[in-house]
Design a protein around this motif. Structure first.
Motif, short mmCIF file in Angstrom:
data_model
loop_
_atom_site.label_atom_id
_atom_site.label_comp_id
_atom_site.label_asym_id
_atom_site.label_seq_id
_atom_site.Cartn_x
_atom_site.Cartn_y
_atom_site.Cartn_z
N GLY A 29 -0.51 -2.12 5.38
CA GLY A 29 0.96 -1.89 5.44
C GLY A 29 1.43 -2.19 6.81
O GLY A 29 2.37 -2.83 6.93
N LEU A 32 1.30 -5.79 7.57
CA LEU A 32 2.56 -6.60 7.06
C LEU A 32 3.70 -6.29 7.77
O LEU A 32 4.72 -6.71 7.85
CB LEU A 32 2.70 -6.22 5.78
N GLN A 36 6.21 -8.89 9.39
CA GLN A 36 7.63 -9.29 9.10
C GLN A 36 8.51 -9.08 10.07
O GLN A 36 9.72 -9.34 9.80
CB GLN A 36 7.84 -8.66 7.59
N VAL A 48 9.14 -10.98 1.21
CA VAL A 48 8.11 -10.51 0.26
C VAL A 48 6.91 -9.50 1.16
O VAL A 48 6.52 -8.85 0.70
CB VAL A 48 7.19 -11.98 0.08
N MET A 49 6.86 -9.95 2.48
CA MET A 49 5.91 -9.16 3.29
C MET A 49 6.54 -7.56 3.41
O MET A 49 5.83 -6.76 3.33
CB MET A 49 5.96 -9.86 4.72
N LYS A 51 8.32 -6.10 1.10
CA LYS A 51 8.06 -5.42 0.02
C LYS A 51 6.65 -5.02 -0.26
O LYS A 51 6.36 -3.77 -0.67
CB LYS A 51 8.24 -6.45 -1.22
N TRP A 52 5.53 -5.71 0.06
CA TRP A 52 4.25 -5.37 0.27
C TRP A 52 3.71 -4.40 1.29
O TRP A 52 3.03 -3.51 1.28
CB TRP A 52 3.37 -6.58 0.20
N HIS A 53 4.51 -4.51 2.38
CA HIS A 53 4.54 -3.62 3.61
C HIS A 53 4.94 -2.07 2.91
O HIS A 53 4.19 -1.06 3.19
CB HIS A 53 5.47 -3.86 4.71
N THR A 54 5.81 -1.99 1.97
CA THR A 54 6.16 -0.59 1.61
C THR A 54 5.30 -0.14 0.42
O THR A 54 5.01 0.92 0.28
CB THR A 54 7.92 -0.84 1.05
N ARG A 55 4.88 -1.27 -0.57
CA ARG A 55 3.85 -0.91 -1.47
C ARG A 55 2.50 -0.41 -0.93
O ARG A 55 2.02 0.89 -1.34
CB ARG A 55 3.74 -1.91 -2.53
N THR A 56 2.12 -0.95 -0.08
CA THR A 56 0.60 -0.71 0.22
C THR A 56 0.86 0.56 1.03
O THR A 56 -0.11 1.45 0.98
CB THR A 56 -0.01 -1.81 1.11
#
Length: 219
Positions: A29, A32, A36, A48-49, A51-56
């Motif tokens: 996280g 990323l 980003q 995309v980065m 989104k995955w930064h937030t998810r992880t």
């Protein structure tokens, strides 16, 4: 039934698995988040980065919470609620455990500030979001100090690799922004406008001389 599950659950393995997984997800996280924010990150890849930064980061929070709860029910070396919630009060590895508790609180602040970004404003959001760095460092030290498998060569390499990766990406981001900075000039007059001004003054001067000469000729 519940007591039987607690007694025969491989709590120690689950503690280590959840802790390591939470650390690696937080590493992803933070990495990323730095990536980003690079000047070169634009458009769809940046989205995309993010989104995955937030998810992880949220997954790291969930596994960190599970990690703490399993520590409470562990039958081998259980932690009390006060040891889990009050930093540096644990009977086992008080410094490392305290850093883990503080890092968890810091992660909560980072996540809440992201959700309240519009209300906080960019300045305060940025200040709170910068806690991601001490949170990551605290969890790195926490895992290295308290982990029963920290003496393993692969585990040590993991901590070294992840730590150096965050440092390297941060330095790279700073260098890229410094290179981009000099391209922006403020209050600087473009050179092409200076020549026409000088030419206009010379034309006025010539016109004045011609005018004076013409008047003398008429006399």
């Amino acid at each position: 039934m519940a007591q039987w599950i607690v007694d025969y659950l491989p709590t120690w393995s689950l503690i280590r698995i959840s802790g390591i997984a939470a650390y690696l997800l937080l590493f992803a996280g933070v990495l990323l988040g730095i990536a980003q924010g690079m000047p070169a990150a634009k458009g769809k890849p940046k989205a995309v980065m993010y989104k995955w930064h937030t998810r992880t980061t949220w997954l790291a929070f969930g596994l960190g919470l599970a990690h703490a709860l399993i520590l409470y029910i562990d039958h081998y070396s259980p932690f009390s609620w006060s040891e889990l919630l009050i930093p540096f009060t644990a009977s086992v590895h008080p410094i490392g455990s305290g850093l883990g508790t503080l890092s968890f609180y810091g992660l909560v602040i980072v996540l809440l500030s992201s959700d309240l970004r519009n209300k906080l404003g960019r300045k305060w959001w940025f200040i709170f979001h910068m806690l991601s760095y001490p949170v990551f460092i605290g969890l790195l030290i926490h895992g290295f100090v308290t982990g029963s498998d920290s003496s393993n060569v692969l585990m040590r390499l993991m901590y070294v690799f992840t730590g150096l990766s965050i440092i390297g990406m941060t330095v790279l981001r700073g260098l890229m922004r410094e290179r981009k900075g000099p391209e922006i000039t403020i209050g600087r007059k473009p050179m092409p406008t200076e020549a026409p001004v000088e030419r206009n003054w010379s034309e006025v001067y010539q016109f004045a001389r011609v005018g004076v000469g013409g008047q003398e000729h008429l006399k």
